[in-house]
Design a protein around this motif. Structure first.
Motif, PDB file in Angstrom:
ATOM      1  N   UNK A 156     -16.794  -9.090 -22.863  1.00 45.57           N
ATOM      2  CA  UNK A 156     -15.381  -7.416 -23.124  1.00 45.57           C
ATOM      3  C   UNK A 156     -17.151  -6.539 -22.233  1.00 45.57           C
ATOM      4  N   UNK A 157     -18.327  -6.870 -23.119  1.00 44.91           N
ATOM      5  CA  UNK A 157     -19.272  -5.704 -23.279  1.00 44.91           C
ATOM      6  C   UNK A 157     -19.917  -5.518 -21.325  1.00 44.91           C
ATOM      7  N   UNK A 158     -19.664  -6.561 -21.006  1.00 44.28           N
ATOM      8  CA  UNK A 158     -20.196  -6.981 -19.285  1.00 44.28           C
ATOM      9  C   UNK A 158     -19.246  -5.794 -18.285  1.00 44.28           C
ATOM     10  N   UNK A 159     -18.107  -6.172 -18.990  1.00 44.58           N
ATOM     11  CA  UNK A 159     -17.048  -5.485 -17.842  1.00 44.58           C
ATOM     12  C   UNK A 159     -16.974  -4.277 -18.226  1.00 44.58           C
ATOM     13  N   UNK A 160     -17.445  -3.914 -19.773  1.00 48.05           N
ATOM     14  CA  UNK A 160     -17.993  -2.294 -19.121  1.00 48.05           C
ATOM     15  C   UNK A 160     -18.314  -1.164 -19.024  1.00 48.05           C
ATOM     16  N   UNK A 161     -19.969  -2.381 -18.931  1.00 47.79           N
ATOM     17  CA  UNK A 161     -20.682  -2.098 -18.458  1.00 47.79           C
ATOM     18  C   UNK A 161     -21.020  -1.897 -16.319  1.00 47.79           C
ATOM     19  N   UNK A 162     -19.793  -2.483 -16.128  1.00 52.66           N
ATOM     20  CA  UNK A 162     -19.214  -2.197 -14.385  1.00 52.66           C
ATOM     21  C   UNK A 162     -19.092  -3.779 -13.944  1.00 52.66           C
ATOM     22  N   UNK A 163     -19.888  -4.865 -14.853  1.00 54.71           N
ATOM     23  CA  UNK A 163     -19.919  -6.514 -14.401  1.00 54.71           C
ATOM     24  C   UNK A 163     -18.501  -6.618 -13.682  1.00 54.71           C
ATOM     25  N   UNK A 164     -18.003  -7.342 -12.410  1.00 62.59           N
ATOM     26  CA  UNK A 164     -17.632  -7.947 -12.062  1.00 62.59           C
ATOM     27  C   UNK A 164     -17.089  -9.052 -12.543  1.00 62.59           C
ATOM     28  N   UNK A 165     -16.590  -9.721 -13.836  1.00 60.49           N
ATOM     29  CA  UNK A 165     -16.069 -11.072 -14.847  1.00 60.49           C
ATOM     30  C   UNK A 165     -15.262 -11.424 -13.790  1.00 60.49           C
ATOM     31  N   UNK A 166     -15.133 -12.694 -13.370  1.00 63.57           N
ATOM     32  CA  UNK A 166     -13.982 -13.917 -12.770  1.00 63.57           C
ATOM     33  C   UNK A 166     -13.636 -14.891 -13.659  1.00 63.57           C
ATOM     34  N   UNK A 167     -12.865 -15.200 -14.140  1.00 64.13           N
ATOM     35  CA  UNK A 167     -12.091 -16.037 -15.037  1.00 64.13           C
ATOM     36  C   UNK A 167     -11.302 -16.515 -14.731  1.00 64.13           C
ATOM     37  N   UNK A 168     -11.141 -17.936 -14.643  1.00 64.50           N
ATOM     38  CA  UNK A 168     -10.146 -18.618 -14.124  1.00 64.50           C
ATOM     39  C   UNK A 168     -10.114 -18.841 -13.053  1.00 64.50           C
ATOM     40  N   UNK A 169     -11.286 -18.416 -12.011  1.00 59.85           N
ATOM     41  CA  UNK A 169     -10.978 -19.056 -10.756  1.00 59.85           C
ATOM     42  C   UNK A 169     -13.260 -19.834  -9.847  1.00 59.85           C
ATOM     43  N   UNK A 170     -12.892 -20.963 -10.052  1.00 66.18           N
ATOM     44  CA  UNK A 170     -14.509 -21.797 -10.096  1.00 66.18           C
ATOM     45  C   UNK A 170     -14.822 -21.690  -8.371  1.00 66.18           C
ATOM     46  N   UNK A 171     -16.580 -21.365  -8.814  1.00 67.99           N
ATOM     47  CA  UNK A 171     -16.857 -20.972  -7.285  1.00 67.99           C
ATOM     48  C   UNK A 171     -16.468 -22.336  -6.343  1.00 67.99           C
ATOM     49  N   UNK A 172     -16.513 -22.763  -5.683  1.00 68.74           N
ATOM     50  CA  UNK A 172     -16.354 -24.366  -4.814  1.00 68.74           C
ATOM     51  C   UNK A 172     -17.251 -24.288  -4.046  1.00 68.74           C
ATOM     52  N   UNK A 173     -17.894 -23.216  -3.533  1.00 73.01           N
ATOM     53  CA  UNK A 173     -18.914 -23.444  -2.399  1.00 73.01           C
ATOM     54  C   UNK A 173     -20.099 -22.551  -2.482  1.00 73.01           C
ATOM     55  N   UNK A 174     -21.585 -22.902  -2.044  1.00 73.92           N
ATOM     56  CA  UNK A 174     -22.439 -22.164  -2.772  1.00 73.92           C
ATOM     57  C   UNK A 174     -23.587 -22.282  -1.099  1.00 73.92           C
ATOM     58  N   UNK A 175     -23.850 -21.726  -1.326  1.00 77.06           N
ATOM     59  CA  UNK A 175     -24.743 -21.748   0.136  1.00 77.06           C
ATOM     60  C   UNK A 175     -25.923 -20.326   0.219  1.00 77.06           C
ATOM     61  N   UNK A 176     -26.755 -20.126   0.879  1.00 76.05           N
ATOM     62  CA  UNK A 176     -27.624 -19.574   0.117  1.00 76.05           C
ATOM     63  C   UNK A 176     -26.732 -17.466   0.808  1.00 76.05           C
ATOM     64  N   UNK A 177     -26.677 -16.414   0.015  1.00 79.64           N
ATOM     65  CA  UNK A 177     -26.251 -15.792  -0.140  1.00 79.64           C
ATOM     66  C   UNK A 177     -24.916 -15.372  -0.050  1.00 79.64           C
ATOM     67  N   UNK A 178     -24.478 -16.636   0.121  1.00 85.64           N
ATOM     68  CA  UNK A 178     -23.013 -16.619  -0.114  1.00 85.64           C
ATOM     69  C   UNK A 178     -22.148 -17.581  -0.764  1.00 85.64           C
TER      70      UNK A 178
END
Length: 375
Positions: A156-178
Motif C-alpha cells: 500500500x505504501x508503495x502505491x501511495x508513492x506512485x509505484x505501479x504495483x501489479x499483483x496476480x499477473x506473473x512475468x512470463x518472459x524477460x529479456x534486457x530492457x523488456x
C-alpha cells in the motif's frame, strides 16, 4: 496490449522484492513491482516475523542485519504497521547451554546484551518453565512484525508513492530492457531485479541451473489467539536454536553442546527442528520450525513433526492457550555453497537477488538498499 516504462522493474512482491522497491523509491526512481499472486504467498508471509540480527555471523551479514533493523523501523513508521522492538530471549535449561550464552555475551560485537538470572527471566515472562532454568541471554536488537500485515502495508505504501504495483499477473518472459506479463502487457525498464525466491527458474532456467540453489521446506503453526492483553514480550528461543544459527558458531563450548543435543534430541535434529516463538498482531503465538532440505517434499503436514515441536516448546514455555489454530508449510531458497545471498547478472540490465535462506525478513531491507546503492 498496454506498455509502460520504468527505471526499475522488481519481480517478486515478498520481503526481498519490497526491500528493493522501497530503496529504489527512496533513490527517486520510477518503479514497477510485479507479484505473481494476488497477495504475496511465499516464505515472506509464512515465517515468524522476526527481524533477527543475533542469528547472523559477525561481519558483513551482521552489519547488514543491523542496518535492515533500522530500515524496518523506518518503513513501519511510514507505512503504518507494527514493528515492535521487543528483543529476544535465548533460554538455557542446561549448564552447557548457559556456557554458550556466557561465551557469546563475552565476545559478540552486539552491544547491550544481558545475562539474566532465572528470577529475572520469569519476571519478564511468567510463562517460562522455571524447572531447571539456568538463565537467559536478552538481546535488544531483534524486532517483531506480523508478516502478512507488514507485507500488505508495504504494498500500500508503495502505491501511495506512485509505484505501479501489479499483483496476480506473473512475468512470463524477460529479456534486457523488456518484460512481458501474463495479461500481454509489456514493461520497459532500464534495470530489472528478480527477487522471486527459487521461482526465477521459470524465467531464467539456465541461470537457475547454474546457481546451485537448493530448496528448504519448513513446518510451522500458531497457538491461540491468546487471552486479551497477553503480551509475549521478547521473542523466545532455546537450546536447539544455539546450534542452528551461525551467530553462535564461534562459541568454544558449542561443539560439546551439539554432541549432547545430538544424543538427546536426534529425532528433532533429523527433521531440522529448533523451536522459537513470536507473536502476531492478533495475539496468536507463531511457533516453529522444521527444515527439510531433501526435495521432492511430501505434500501436506507431518503430524510427528508437529508433536516434536510442541513437546519441545512445553519444556521451556507454557502458553496460556495451547490450541493449534493454524498449521502451514513454507519453502525458501538457500545457497548450497554456504553463501548468505545469491547475486547474479545473467543478462545485461537483469539482476537476480535471492538465496537468503531463513534470514529474508532479517536482511531484506538492507539488501535492497545495497543493490540500489551499487547502481
Amino acid at each position: 496490449m498496454t506498455e509502460r516504462r520504468s527505471d526499475v522493474l522488481i519481480v517478486g512482491g515478498g520481503a526481498l522484492g519490497l526491500g528493493h522497491a522501497i530503496a529504489a523509491v527512496r533513490a527517486g526512481l520510477r518503479v514497477t513491482l510485479c507479484e505473481r499472486h494476488d497477495v504475496a504467498r511465499g516464505a515472506s508471509v509464512r515465517n515468524f516475523g522476526m527481524v533477527w540480527p543475533i542469528g547472523q555471523p559477525p561481519g558483513v551479514d551482521l552489519q547488514t542485519a543491523l542496518r535492515s533493523r533500522e530500515l524496518w523501523a523506518q518503513i513501519a513508521d511510514e507505512a503504518g504497521f507494527r514493528c515492535a522492538a521487543v528483543g529476544s530471549l535465548h533460554l538455557a535449561h542446561a549448564d552447557d547451554e548457559w556456557r554458550v550464552l556466557e561465551e557469546f555475551a563475552a565476545t559478540s560485537p552486539l552491544l547491550d546484551l544481558e545475562l539474566l538470572t532465572p528470577e529475572e527471566v520469569v519476571h519478564r515472562q511468567p510463562g517460562i518453565v522455571p524447572e531447571g532454568l539456568r538463565g537467559a541471554l536478552f538481546s535488544p536488537h531483534e524486532a517483531n512484525v506480523d508478516p502478512g500485515v507488514a507485507i500488505a502495508a508495504m504494498h500500500t505504501w508503495l502505491r501511495k508513492q506512485g509505484v505501479d504495483v501489479r499483483v496476480g499477473c506473473p512475468v512470463v518472459h524477460i529479456e534486457p530492457g523488456v518484460a512481458r506479463l501474463a495479461d500481454g502487457s509489456v514493461i520497459h525498464a532500464d534495470r530489472t531485479v528478480i527477487c522471486a525466491g527459487d521461482d526465477f527458474a521459470s524465467l531464467l532456467p539456465e541461470a537457475f541451473a547454474d546457481s546451485g540453489m537448493r530448496r528448504c521446506q519448513l513446518q510451522m503453526l500458531s497457538l491461540g489467539p491468546q487471552p486479551e492483553g497477553f503480551v509475549l514480550g521478547p521473542m523466545l528461543a532455546a537450546g536447539l536454536t544455539l546450534s542452528h544459527y551461525e551467530g553462535f558458531a564461534a562459541c568454544p563450548s558449542l561443539p560439546s553442546l551439539r554432541e549432547r543435543l545430538a544424543r538427546e534430541f536426534e529425532p528433532l535434529l533429523a527433521r531440522g527442528i529448533h523451536v522459537m516463538v513470536s507473536q502476531g498482531d492478533d495475539g496468536r503465538l507463531i511457533v516453529g520450525d522444521s527444515h527439510d532440505y531433501q526435495p521432492p517434499f511430501a505434500p501436506g503436514l507431518d503430524a510427528t513433526t508437529e508433536h516434536l515441536i510442541l513437546d519441545y516448546l512445553k519444556a521451556f514455555f507454557q502458553a496460556p492457550v495451547t490450541d493449534v489454530s493454524r498449521r502451514w508449510t513454507g519453502t525458501y531458497a538457500k545457497c548450497a555453497n554456504g553463501a548468505s545471498t545469491f547475486r547474479a547478472a545473467p543478462l545485461p540490465g537483469i539482476e537476480v537477488v535471492t538465496g537468503v535462506g531463513g534470514s529474508g525478513m532479517t536482511r531484506s531491507q538492507a539488501l535492497g538498499e545495497q543493490t540500489v546503492q551499487a547502481w
